[in-house]
Design an enzyme around this catalytic site. Structure first.
Site, mmCIF file in Angstrom:
data_model
loop_
_atom_site.group_PDB
_atom_site.id
_atom_site.type_symbol
_atom_site.label_atom_id
_atom_site.label_comp_id
_atom_site.label_asym_id
_atom_site.label_seq_id
_atom_site.Cartn_x
_atom_site.Cartn_y
_atom_site.Cartn_z
ATOM 1 C CB CYS A 101 -7.991 36.131 -3.690
ATOM 2 S SG CYS A 101 -6.217 36.118 -3.286
ATOM 3 C CB CYS A 199 -3.753 38.564 -10.202
ATOM 4 S SG CYS A 199 -4.327 37.145 -9.233
#
Length: 360
Positions: A101, A199
């Site tokens: 990410c 997440c």
């Protein structure tokens, strides 16, 4: 400077944005919408990038008096992080989605867009430091708070990205101090719990998430001599070094626990054995990224293979684009797919993706 503050909706990014404002920068807040489910809500302290988080980020930006926008980066997030995560597990490797990410979304998609719009830097709530060397170039260093240091997941940044990165919390003594600062500033997220786990898997059931994506692909759990000890529903449910959830039919003859030693998706086997067989003395890694000048020849470094793992002394050499690392202190549970980050003291030199390991 014109600074684009990435605001996740948590306390760290809110305080980082506030510090950037205090430093006199022209700050604009942006929340990255990464979740394609618009009705997603946070569950306890799990997950991030939800509706609640975007609203918390907006409230913090309003309190700071800065412009605020929501940017949809979900397409990049799914392709570069979620799909990569699934593909890596399907191939028997262990990826770190936070590293991906940072590499592809926060400091590629976000930074590229920010630079195109005339911003000079991206500020985030990561615990790391950017310092200037004697040559005037930006260097990535560990944070002052070693317990919160996040330089490992930022080790995928190249030199140009570090030049445009800003980490206002790098000198924060503790997370408690950051929360206290948020409280003094009146930020509504001062007591908001940290997000944990992955997440995009807010319930924490990684094996279930992968099973939904990949389906069942049963095989055998075997001992180092090939003896079948049990069966599994898919090799993607395991990672090197894992001890629990192995589904063994019988205990080891010596009564000692077994650990996952290797994973073979092609043969659909998971090999387990004693802890001492997990020790790794050397590793080979691919696709190196350098935030410092690329090393020439053999260099003494410290190598780290987990976000909060212990850095160990090592010797590294770049051979034909392949990074070879000889560990002076063996590490355990090192899996292909993990990132190895190299340090010179507190300075991050670079990183690469582990492709193979050699037993100690």
């Amino acid at each position: 400077m014109r600074v684009l503050a990435a605001m996740s909706g948590g306390v760290d990014s809110a305080v980082a944005a506030a510090r950037a404002v205090d430093a006199g920068h022209d700050v604009v807040g942006v929340h990255m919408a990464l979740n394609r489910n618009p009705s997603a809500l946070r569950t306890g302290s799990r997950g991030c990038c939800t509706i609640e988080d975007s609203l918390d980020a907006r409230r913090a930006a309003d309190l700071l008096g800065i412009p605020f926008y929501v940017w949809d980066l979900s397409e990049s997030f799914v392709a570069d992080v979620v799909d990569d995560f699934v593909a890596e597990y399907a191939a028997g490797r262990t990826p770190n989605p936070c590293v991906r990410c940072n590499e592809h979304v926060k400091f590629a998609a976000l930074l590229d867009k920010g630079i195109a719009l005339g911003f000079d830097a991206v500020a985030t709530g990561h615990y790391a430091r950017v310092e200037r060397g004697e040559d005037g170039r930006a260097q990535l260093h560990r944070a002052a708070d070693q317990l919160k240091d996040q330089s490992y997941v930022l080790a995928v940044l190249d030199a140009d990205q570090v030049e445009h990165a800003m980490f206002p919390l790098g000198d924060a003594p503790t997370k408690a101090a950051v929360r206290a600062e948020a409280q003094r500033r009146g930020l509504p997220v001062a007591s908001k719990p940290d997000s944990h786990d992955i997440c995009f898997i807010p319930d924490g059931d990684t094996r279930g998430f992968l099973r939904d994506k990949l389906g069942e692909d049963p095989g055998e759990v075997v001992d180092v001599d090939g003896t079948v000890l049990g069966r599994h529903a898919g090799t993607y449910g395991f990672t090197v070094g894992q001890r629990k959830g192995l589904g063994l039919d019988r205990p080891a003859a010596d009564g000692r626990p077994r650990y996952v030693l290797s994973i073979s998706p092609v043969q659909r086997t998971v090999t387990v054995g004693p802890a001492e067989r997990l020790a790794v003395g050397a590793l080979t890694a691919l696709d190196p990224v350098w935030s410092a000048p690329e090393p020439g020849g053999v260099v003494e470094v410290y190598a780290q293979v987990r976000a909060h793992g212990e850095p160990v002394p090592a010797v590294a050499e770049l051979v034909g684009g392949e990074l070879r690392v000889q560990l002076r202190t063996p590490l355990t549970g090192v899996a292909p797919g993990q990132t190895v980050a190299l340090y010179d003291g507190t300075r991050v030199l670079g990183s690469a993706t582990i492709a193979a390991t050699t037993p100690a």
